[in-house]
Design an enzyme around this catalytic site. Structure first.
Site, mmCIF file in Angstrom:
data_model
loop_
_atom_site.group_PDB
_atom_site.id
_atom_site.type_symbol
_atom_site.label_atom_id
_atom_site.label_comp_id
_atom_site.label_asym_id
_atom_site.label_seq_id
_atom_site.Cartn_x
_atom_site.Cartn_y
_atom_site.Cartn_z
ATOM 1 N N ASP A 143 0.845 -1.184 0.000
ATOM 2 C CA ASP A 143 0.000 0.000 0.000
ATOM 3 C C ASP A 143 0.882 1.236 0.000
ATOM 4 O OD1 ASP A 143 -3.128 0.616 0.664
ATOM 5 O OD2 ASP A 143 -1.839 2.190 1.485
ATOM 6 N N LYS A 193 -0.248 1.287 6.998
ATOM 7 C CA LYS A 193 -1.558 0.641 6.824
ATOM 8 C C LYS A 193 -1.359 -0.822 6.446
ATOM 9 C CE LYS A 193 -6.144 0.799 6.228
ATOM 10 N NZ LYS A 193 -6.498 -0.562 5.852
ATOM 11 N N TYR A 237 6.968 -3.302 -3.899
ATOM 12 C CA TYR A 237 6.824 -3.870 -5.246
ATOM 13 C C TYR A 237 7.932 -4.863 -5.570
ATOM 14 C CZ TYR A 237 3.010 -0.670 -6.270
ATOM 15 O OH TYR A 237 1.801 -0.023 -6.262
ATOM 16 N N ARG A 258 -19.563 3.810 -11.837
ATOM 17 C CA ARG A 258 -18.198 3.306 -11.867
ATOM 18 C C ARG A 258 -17.383 3.996 -12.960
ATOM 19 N NH1 ARG A 258 -21.530 -1.168 -10.984
ATOM 20 N NH2 ARG A 258 -21.193 -2.247 -8.995
ATOM 21 N N SER A 318 -9.960 -2.976 -9.153
ATOM 22 C CA SER A 318 -10.307 -1.546 -9.102
ATOM 23 C C SER A 318 -11.320 -1.209 -10.199
ATOM 24 C CB SER A 318 -9.053 -0.689 -9.294
ATOM 25 O OG SER A 318 -8.040 -1.048 -8.380
ATOM 26 N N ASN A 319 -12.209 -0.272 -9.885
ATOM 27 C CA ASN A 319 -13.226 0.158 -10.846
ATOM 28 C C ASN A 319 -12.839 1.423 -11.598
ATOM 29 O OD1 ASN A 319 -15.378 -1.740 -10.757
ATOM 30 N ND2 ASN A 319 -15.827 -1.068 -8.668
ATOM 31 N N SER A 342 -11.971 -8.788 -12.280
ATOM 32 C CA SER A 342 -12.989 -9.491 -11.499
ATOM 33 C C SER A 342 -14.341 -9.486 -12.192
ATOM 34 C CB SER A 342 -13.106 -8.885 -10.101
ATOM 35 O OG SER A 342 -13.288 -7.481 -10.167
ATOM 36 N N THR A 354 -23.022 -11.574 -10.965
ATOM 37 C CA THR A 354 -23.633 -12.873 -11.239
ATOM 38 C C THR A 354 -24.042 -13.553 -9.937
ATOM 39 O OG1 THR A 354 -22.489 -13.192 -13.352
ATOM 40 C CG2 THR A 354 -23.139 -15.184 -12.151
ATOM 41 N N ARG A 375 -24.908 -12.015 -7.244
ATOM 42 C CA ARG A 375 -26.084 -11.288 -6.768
ATOM 43 C C ARG A 375 -27.343 -11.778 -7.473
ATOM 44 N NH1 ARG A 375 -22.799 -5.549 -7.064
ATOM 45 N NH2 ARG A 375 -22.153 -5.466 -4.860
ATOM 46 N N THR A 383 -18.668 -1.158 -0.591
ATOM 47 C CA THR A 383 -18.905 -2.596 -0.696
ATOM 48 C C THR A 383 -17.547 -3.299 -0.656
ATOM 49 O OG1 THR A 383 -18.737 -2.720 -3.118
ATOM 50 C CG2 THR A 383 -20.866 -2.137 -2.205
#
Length: 320
Positions: free
Chosen positions: A37, A42, A67, A90, A121-122, A145, A151, A153, A232
């Site tokens: 991160d 964190k 990294y 999004r 990530s979106n 993802s 699906t 849901r 979420t």
């Protein structure tokens, strides 16, 4: 450099990244999990907190890293980015998260990473395509993802509607992981029984209005959760855990991941969430499933929106 398929890294330790790490701990898929991160403390705190549960979970090592630690990983999960706000689509996240992704990919590619890159990530479809283009990796090693969560849901809602275990429900949400996604009702079934045939046997009615209501609930699920709790993360953690399981165990399972299309469905130069076979090498094959004419039109519309978004963000990144 050799790839260790039992070693994974999570880039980004916010709610989503930390929840995914917790899911990996529960699954026991990996012998070593590295958390990275921008805020090193964190990552360290999350690693310490998770490690406290190791005596009651799987035998593994959980560390905060840099990294430099991703080079030998079999799987790197990218969750870093800004969160979606209430009422925000999004796609409206593109500019901010694309810039973050570009800097992350520079770090990863400079370490000669040879594993699977899983984008969470979106907006995930746009960022999956950009990841493939910016990294230069073959498309089988760069997946998103996708609509695996959407699906799930749909399956859960259908299971509740029909009074049947959601694990027996087979249906897909495809297209954008976002507002233009679509439900493939034409191929939906319950343990091999056509959806409408099952409804008749079960004594249930599922008319077009019911199906539209369920689809709208899936489509608006993320925003409904965000309005109530701010973000979420548990659902997506379960979905990412399922994808990781398919990769580590070489399951050759069918999941609606986000993948770069190269002529499938007559589309190219974009990534969309479509059913694909997933195994230890990542994306094995995109499946061109049968669609009704209405579904095909909706998929084309979703693809057009993705292409426009990709063109815009690509132009912005080139000028940055």
């Amino acid at each position: 450099m050799s790839v260790n398929y039992r070693k994974a890294a999570v880039i980004g330790c916010g709610f989503v990244g930390a929840s995914i790490a917790f899911r990996f701990l529960q699954q026991g898929l990996f012998s070593h999990l590295v958390l990275v991160d921008a805020n090193r403390e964190k990552a360290e705190g999350e690693a310490m907190d998770l490690s406290d549960g190791l005596p009651y979970g799987a035998s593994m090592e959980i560390t905060a890293g840099t990294y430099n630690d991703v080079a030998g990983c079999g799987l790197v999960v990218v969750t870093a980015g800004v969160n979606q706000k209430p009422g925000e689509t999004r796609l409206e996240l593109i500019g901010r998260n694309a810039a973050i992704l570009k800097s992350i990919l520079h770090e990863i590619t400079s370490r000669k990473f040879e594993g699977i890159l899983l984008i969470v990530s979106n907006p995930v479809d746009v960022l999956t395509y950009l990841s493939k283009e910016l990294s230069g990796y073959p498309r089988e090693r760069v997946i998103g993802s996708g609509t695996v969560l959407d699906t799930a849901r749909l399956k859960q809602l259908l299971g509740e509607e029909l009074g049947v275990d959601s694990r027996n429900v087979h249906a897909f949400i495809v297209g954008e992981h976002g507002d233009s996604e679509l439900a493939v009702w034409s191929g939906a079934n319950v343990s091999g029984l056509d959806l409408q045939d099952f409804c008749r046997l079960r004594g249930k009615a599922l008319n077009p209005q019911d199906m539209d209501r369920l689809y709208r609930e899936v489509q608006g699920s993320a925003d409904a959760i965000i309005r109530r709790k701010g973000a979420t993360y548990y659902g997506i953690a379960m979905a990412v855990g399922r994808i990781a399981e398919c990769i580590v165990k070489d399951e050759h399972a069918v999941l609606p991941v986000s993948a770069v299309l190269e002529g499938e469905y007559g589309l190219e130069k974009l990534a969309l969430s479509v059913p694909a076979i997933v195994g230890k090498n990542g994306l094995e094959k995109i499946l061109e499933i049968p669609l009704s004419q209405t579904e095909r039109t909706a998929l084309d519309s979703s693809a057009q929106q993705m292409q426009q978004a990709i063109q815009q963000v690509s132009s912005d990144l080139a000028q940055a």
